[in-house]
Scaffold this active site. Structure first.
Site, short mmCIF file in Angstrom:
data_model
loop_
_atom_site.label_atom_id
_atom_site.label_comp_id
_atom_site.label_asym_id
_atom_site.label_seq_id
_atom_site.Cartn_x
_atom_site.Cartn_y
_atom_site.Cartn_z
N CYS A 83 -5.74 2.47 1.01
CA CYS A 83 -6.59 3.38 1.79
C CYS A 83 -7.10 2.66 3.03
CB CYS A 83 -7.72 3.90 0.90
SG CYS A 83 -8.76 5.17 1.67
N LEU A 84 -8.40 2.64 3.26
CA LEU A 84 -8.97 1.97 4.42
C LEU A 84 -8.67 0.48 4.40
CD1 LEU A 84 -10.71 1.94 6.92
CD2 LEU A 84 -12.74 2.11 5.50
#
Length: 610
Positions: A342-343
């Protein structure tokens, strides 16, 4: 304030390169993108007002919504053709519903509905909804919802984002009045109430009072039977490095020999790391160690008001780079299989691009799990990304110094309100039954905060301006680009991802000039990644494109790539095996002497922070 005051005792025992990196970053970092106000007092007053308003709007900017509505309303007012079309559609939908009602009244038996719910809409799937009068209720609701979709889309002159915002907002408002949400219009609830003589409503009211007390006390979540370090996050290991932002966990080997290249996993700090180390049966970390890999995990600190000025580059240097330095102290001269989720994958891409630019070749391969590098098609989250909304959000964070857990959870609940809000309320308060939590649901309730500066930079530079994909994102004094990376990339998208849509993840093909293996798996942003062997109903598609191959668009790719049954984990490990050396004796836990001592047992302290 000096750099020394910001590090722990363990930091002072590290090699000088790690110490100097942390202190220099905190002392010499540029001021970032935020402007200095000409009149600080007036600016502070405006921010305070916006923060107060935000508490009653769940963080949504009323100015942004008003702009979208005005754009739509004015253009619709000057579109008589569109107005006539909407009148015609309303008349035809009314006639369809009336005809269907007449058929149901005049003859017995099942009649084909005049409108079917969308495939993902499960609210009216029960057989009871196909009986009079409930069939007319839900079909009337769906026809009304369809008409409003027609009304808010296709108006010439309305900007694309304003159209998307209006369509989304109208859908959210209409969902409030769905017949499935009310006692007297939901046949499933009525049947349950009749069977239990109303006790389901009593239990539901008790559930409501419990939730109300939790919200009043500032507690979003109930105690879970899944305790971190006891039931989840139990793979054996040690914290071998700690600074003000991360703990680095080294997991104990599970095999007599291991691959020489270690794996470094950087999860997003929007989540607790143990989504990748849940229960023993579905722990990706445990699986990797059993396949003969030395695994390191970044565990992020849960930031508070003292961390308000930590920015994206702090997360790069104190997170990715500090972890790589620590691994290099334990395993000198070893390439690292770097993994970002993800991030964390976005940050890893930025860090890897900067390393490639600067000649740092410690990364041997890069795996991106549901991670975006281009944000032009970043899904419904982009509905909330414009100058008005970001300014409003910044002012809300400015007051506390962080985006708190309630606001973060609320944003994701809005995106999936039918699944995460209304269906839960019906089940808990009308049916009167609590859904039993599994380990993934329990993890999902263990929310984290986001520092003011970092979140502002992330949303502005990546989501709003798309600087990384455009070659404008700067690390140090120069920009970085993904095309500088020459190591092989393994990118995973998930089929029903509402956070990082797989079409967006697929854009790594357009930005990179290296070998890319792309894998699309069933499931959503979290459940698709936690896809252990033996999980029923799992499937995936995978293919590899060399640096010289022609680009294939995602829709063609999904049509041309064969479907495979089962978990995607073995396919990824096979890919890692092909890019790893022959097994060798496992390394020591931590580094010898006092360079990297064993600070704590896994899961460490940071993951336990509320």
């Amino acid at each position: 304030m000096t750099g020394k005051s910001l590090v722990t005792k363990e930091d002072t025992e590290l090699p000088a390169v790690i110490q100097s990196q942390e202190s220099a970053q905190l002392l010499t970092r540029p001021s970032g993108q935020e402007r200095e106000p000409e009149h600080p007092l007036a600016d502070a007053f405006d921010r305070t007002v916006h923060a107060a308003v935000a508490r009653s709007t769940a963080g949504l900017s009323p100015m942004a919504l008003t702009n979208a509505w005005m754009d739509w309303a004015v253009h619709l007012a000057f579109s008589p053709g569109k107005q006539a079309e909407l009148v015609n559609k309303a008349a035809r939908k009314t006639a369809r519903l009336a005809t269907h009602a007449a058929k149901c009244a005049l003859s017995e038996g099942d009649h084909k509905p005049c409108i079917e719910p969308l495939p993902q809409d499960k609210r009216f799937s029960d057989e009871a909804w196909h009986k009079w009068p409930y069939n007319l209720m839900y079909q009337s609701f769906l026809l009304n919802q369809q008409w409003w979709h027609n009304a808010t889309t296709g108006v010439r002159g309305v900007t694309r984002q304003h159209e998307n915002v209006l369509e989304f907002a109208s859908r959210q408002l209409l969902d409030i009045f769905s017949p499935s949400n009310f006692l007297w219009t939901n046949p499933e609830v009525i049947e349950k109430t009749w069977q239990e003589k109303g006790m389901n409503l009593v239990h539901g009211f008790q559930n409501y009072l419990e939730d109300l007390i939790d919200m009043t006390d500032g507690k979003m979540n109930k105690p879970s039977k899944y305790k971190v370090g006891q039931d989840v996050a139990v793979t054996p290991g040690n914290v071998v490095f700690r600074n003000r932002l991360i703990e680095l966990i080294q997991y104990k080997p599970a095999t007599d020999k291991v691959r020489p290249e270690p794996i470094l996993i950087a999860p997003a700090w929007i989540m607790k790391y143990y989504i990748l180390d849940l229960s023993p049966h579905n722990s990706l970390v445990k699986y990797l160690t059993e396949q003969g890999y030395t695994v390191f995990m970044v565990s992020w600190k849960n930031p508070d008001e003292n961390d308000r000025n930590l920015g994206m580059d702090d997360y790069r240097q104190l997170g990715i780079m500090a972890a790589l330095d620590a691994i290099s102290a334990i395993l000198p001269e070893r390439k690292v299989h770097a993994v970002g989720y993800c991030l964390g994958g976005t940050l890893l891409s930025i860090a890897a691009a900067a390393m490639a630019r600067d000649g740092d070749d410690r990364i041997g391969s890069m795996t991106l799990l549901a991670a975006q590098t281009d944000f032009t098609e970043a899904g419904e989250l982009t509905l909330f990304i414009n100058e008005s909304e970001l300014t409003f959000l910044e002012d809300m964070m400015w007051e506390k110094g962080y985006l708190d857990t309630n606001q973060m959870a609320g944003a994701f609940q809005i995106l999936r309100s039918n699944d995460l809000v209304w269906s839960r309320m019906v089940h808990d308060y009308l049916i009167g039954e609590r859904q039993e939590l599994n380990d993934l649901m329990s993890w999902n309730m263990d929310a984290t905060r986001m520092p003011y500066r970092m979140h502002s930079e992330y949303l502005r530079e990546l989501f709003l301006n798309n600087d990384f994909a455009a070659g404008r994102y700067r690390v140090g004094e120069k920009p970085v680009v993904l095309s500088d990376i020459r190591v092989p990339i393994f990118a995973v998208g998930t089929q029903w991802d509402h956070v990082a849509p797989w079409h967006s993840v697929y854009k790594v093909h357009q930005l990179s000039d290296t070998e890319v293996t792309f894998l699309l798996t069933s499931g959503g942003h979290n459940a698709g990644i936690v896809s252990e062997i033996g999980h029923p109903g799992r499937f995936y598609q995978i293919s590899t494109r060399s640096a010289d191959d022609q680009y294939e668009d995602p829709d063609s790719w999904i049509q041309n790539t064969p479907l495979r049954e089962g978990s995607w984990w073995p396919a990824w490990v096979a890919w890692l095996d092909e890019r790893s050396g022959e097994p060798v004796p496992p390394p020591s836990m931590g580094a010898t002497g006092v360079v990297l001592p064993l600070i704590d047992k896994a899961p460490g302290q940071y993951v336990l922070q509320d």
